[in-house]
Design a protein around this motif. Structure first.
Motif, PDB file in Angstrom:
ATOM      1  N   MET A  93       1.081  -0.809   0.306  1.00  0.00           N
ATOM      2  CA  MET A  93       0.057  -0.190   0.025  1.00  0.00           C
ATOM      3  C   MET A  93       0.759   0.914   0.061  1.00  0.00           C
ATOM      4  SD  MET A  93      -2.934  -1.129   2.471  1.00  0.00           S
ATOM      5  CE  MET A  93      -3.954  -0.245   2.768  1.00  0.00           C
ATOM      6  N   GLN A  94       2.460   1.416   0.470  1.00  0.00           N
ATOM      7  CA  GLN A  94       2.718   2.721   0.629  1.00  0.00           C
ATOM      8  C   GLN A  94       3.300   3.286  -0.725  1.00  0.00           C
ATOM      9  OE1 GLN A  94       5.806   1.582   3.629  1.00  0.00           O
ATOM     10  NE2 GLN A  94       4.841   3.031   4.666  1.00  0.00           N
ATOM     11  N   THR A  95       3.876   1.472  -1.756  1.00  0.00           N
ATOM     12  CA  THR A  95       4.908   1.370  -2.849  1.00  0.00           C
ATOM     13  C   THR A  95       3.443   1.750  -3.811  1.00  0.00           C
ATOM     14  OG1 THR A  95       5.642  -0.134  -2.060  1.00  0.00           O
ATOM     15  CG2 THR A  95       6.238   0.423  -4.136  1.00  0.00           C
ATOM     16  N   PHE A  96       2.275   1.084  -3.804  1.00  0.00           N
ATOM     17  CA  PHE A  96       1.143   1.116  -5.248  1.00  0.00           C
ATOM     18  C   PHE A  96      -0.130   1.405  -4.662  1.00  0.00           C
ATOM     19  CE2 PHE A  96       4.135  -1.733  -6.658  1.00  0.00           C
ATOM     20  CZ  PHE A  96       5.030  -0.865  -7.799  1.00  0.00           C
ATOM     21  N   PRO A  97      -0.220   2.513  -3.868  1.00  0.00           N
ATOM     22  CA  PRO A  97      -1.185   3.447  -3.083  1.00  0.00           C
ATOM     23  C   PRO A  97      -2.422   3.342  -3.842  1.00  0.00           C
ATOM     24  CG  PRO A  97       0.174   5.183  -3.173  1.00  0.00           C
ATOM     25  CD  PRO A  97       0.997   4.232  -3.966  1.00  0.00           C
ATOM     26  N   ASN A  98      -2.594   3.676  -5.300  1.00  0.00           N
ATOM     27  CA  ASN A  98      -3.262   3.767  -6.543  1.00  0.00           C
ATOM     28  C   ASN A  98      -4.137   2.380  -6.429  1.00  0.00           C
ATOM     29  OD1 ASN A  98      -3.390   6.622  -6.388  1.00  0.00           O
ATOM     30  ND2 ASN A  98      -2.057   6.515  -7.765  1.00  0.00           N
ATOM     31  N   MET A  99      -3.669   1.069  -6.527  1.00  0.00           N
ATOM     32  CA  MET A  99      -4.195  -0.141  -6.912  1.00  0.00           C
ATOM     33  C   MET A  99      -5.059  -0.289  -5.331  1.00  0.00           C
ATOM     34  SD  MET A  99      -1.052  -2.834  -7.898  1.00  0.00           S
ATOM     35  CE  MET A  99       0.311  -2.212  -9.249  1.00  0.00           C
ATOM     36  N   TYR A 100      -5.027   0.222  -4.378  1.00  0.00           N
ATOM     37  CA  TYR A 100      -5.371  -0.440  -3.292  1.00  0.00           C
ATOM     38  C   TYR A 100      -6.513   0.243  -2.661  1.00  0.00           C
ATOM     39  CZ  TYR A 100      -2.725  -4.802  -3.705  1.00  0.00           C
ATOM     40  OH  TYR A 100      -1.523  -5.472  -4.551  1.00  0.00           O
ATOM     41  N   LYS A 101      -7.953   0.003  -2.414  1.00  0.00           N
ATOM     42  CA  LYS A 101      -8.388   1.398  -1.487  1.00  0.00           C
ATOM     43  C   LYS A 101      -8.779   0.905   0.018  1.00  0.00           C
ATOM     44  CE  LYS A 101     -12.360  -0.138  -4.834  1.00  0.00           C
ATOM     45  NZ  LYS A 101     -13.455  -0.591  -5.771  1.00  0.00           N
ATOM     46  N   GLY A 102      -7.890   0.092   0.367  1.00  0.00           N
ATOM     47  CA  GLY A 102      -7.892  -0.043   1.625  1.00  0.00           C
ATOM     48  C   GLY A 102      -6.977  -1.675   2.440  1.00  0.00           C
ATOM     49  N   LEU A 103      -6.977  -2.096   2.897  1.00  0.00           N
ATOM     50  CA  LEU A 103      -6.598  -2.965   4.040  1.00  0.00           C
ATOM     51  C   LEU A 103      -7.805  -4.462   3.255  1.00  0.00           C
ATOM     52  CD1 LEU A 103      -4.974  -4.455   5.610  1.00  0.00           C
ATOM     53  CD2 LEU A 103      -6.138  -4.049   7.570  1.00  0.00           C
ATOM     54  N   VAL A 104      -8.203  -4.274   3.216  1.00  0.00           N
ATOM     55  CA  VAL A 104      -9.869  -5.319   3.070  1.00  0.00           C
ATOM     56  C   VAL A 104      -9.277  -5.852   0.909  1.00  0.00           C
ATOM     57  CG1 VAL A 104     -11.928  -6.115   3.280  1.00  0.00           C
ATOM     58  CG2 VAL A 104     -11.362  -5.035   5.109  1.00  0.00           C
TER      59      VAL A 104
END
Length: 301
Positions: free
Chosen positions: A37-48
């Motif tokens: 999530m740090q490196t590719f924040p746009n790939m994931y909406k959140g932890l789940v």
């Protein structure tokens, strides 16, 4: 019985290794999510979303990518950290002019932990670079930044040596130092402050497992709240440098803020805080109990 300083160092080193193992065993899936999530924040909406996508694309083993270097990193870091912590406590005692058996204040322990972390950084940086690259390898391929990824520890190590030589393992060293030195001030300060609160005038050594778990969790939370943006920059430097030349700390920091906004520096904070409490609680519990056990064995001779 007065314990020889070399024996004391060996006890601290071994107890630190036990703590590092407990830390990885309890926190690795959350650490993997943090790096992704740090490196590719746009790939994931959140932890789940990160957990679901990782499981669908890579399977359960995707959560444990980089476990071997994570184990090596945590065992090496915590062994050196806690061994140097003992030495740095003695240095602080000399600076403030007190006897070597005098109990230090919470603030003085925090300063000793901060000094000790500088030494731990030297063994942590290379292993953490390998860990972060393995954890974000799938995303590097998906984004098209690299054509073919490395799926094993050895292939990542070989790739670093071939491309950058031995010094390549120290990419992100300055940001690691910027994270560790102030971070461990808050880490040990929070831990000791919490133990003081639970002890309520009693000796801290008499605390049971629950107060130790909570104190360790509080110390870990203090560390990550204080230095999280620095860790985000470090992860980007170590992972994105696979694809070519990567800017240093200030260059990467300014690029993230300019192109993605300040909040991008906090991407992955949720899994980090969950991991910080659970994993660092386990770390200190394992450290304190294994250290106490070894001290008893030495005293019985």
């Amino acid at each position: 019985m007065r314990i020889n300083s070399a024996v004391q160092a060996a006890i601290d080193l071994t107890a630190g290794a036990a703590g590092g193992t407990a830390c990885v065993a309890t926190g690795q899936p959350f650490d993997t999510a943090k790096v992704k999530m740090q490196t590719f924040p746009n790939m994931y909406k959140g932890l789940v979303d990160c957990f679901v996508k990782t499981y669908k694309q890579v399977g359960f083993r995707g959560f444990y990518k980089g476990t071997t270097p994570a184990l090596v990193a945590n065992i090496a870091e915590n062994s050196v950290l806690f061994m140097c912590y003992g030495f740095c406590q003695q240095i602080v005692r000399r600076i403030v002019g007190v006897d070597r058996k005098t109990k230090l204040s919470d603030l003085q322990n925090a300063a000793a932990g901060s000094f000790a972390s500088a030494f731990a950084t030297l063994v942590l940086c290379p292993t953490e670079l390998v860990k972060c690259r393995l954890q974000a390898m799938h995303e590097m391929q998906l984004s098209g930044k690299i054509i073919q990824g490395h799926n094993t520890v050895w292939s990542v190590v070989k790739g670093v040596i071939q491309k950058d030589g031995p010094l390549g393992f120290y990419r992100g060293l300055s940001s690691t130092l910027l994270r560790e030195v102030p971070g461990y001030f808050f880490f040990f300060g929070g831990y000791e402050l919490s133990r003081t609160f639970f002890a309520s005038g009693r000796p801290k050594d008499e605390l049971g497992p629950i107060p130790l778990l909570l104190s360790g969790g509080f110390g870990g939370s203090c560390l990550w709240i204080a230095v999280y943006p620095v860790d985000c920059v470090k992860s980007r430097i170590q992972v994105l440098s696979m694809a070519g030349k990567q800017a240093g700390f200030m260059g990467t920091f300014l690029t993230v803020v300019r192109t993605e906004g300040v909040l991008a520096l906090y991407s992955g904070l949720t899994p980090t805080m969950i991991r910080a409490f659970v994993a660092n609680g386990a770390l200190f519990l394992a450290y304190e109990y294994s250290r106490k056990l070894m001290m008893k064995q030495i005293d019985s001779y």
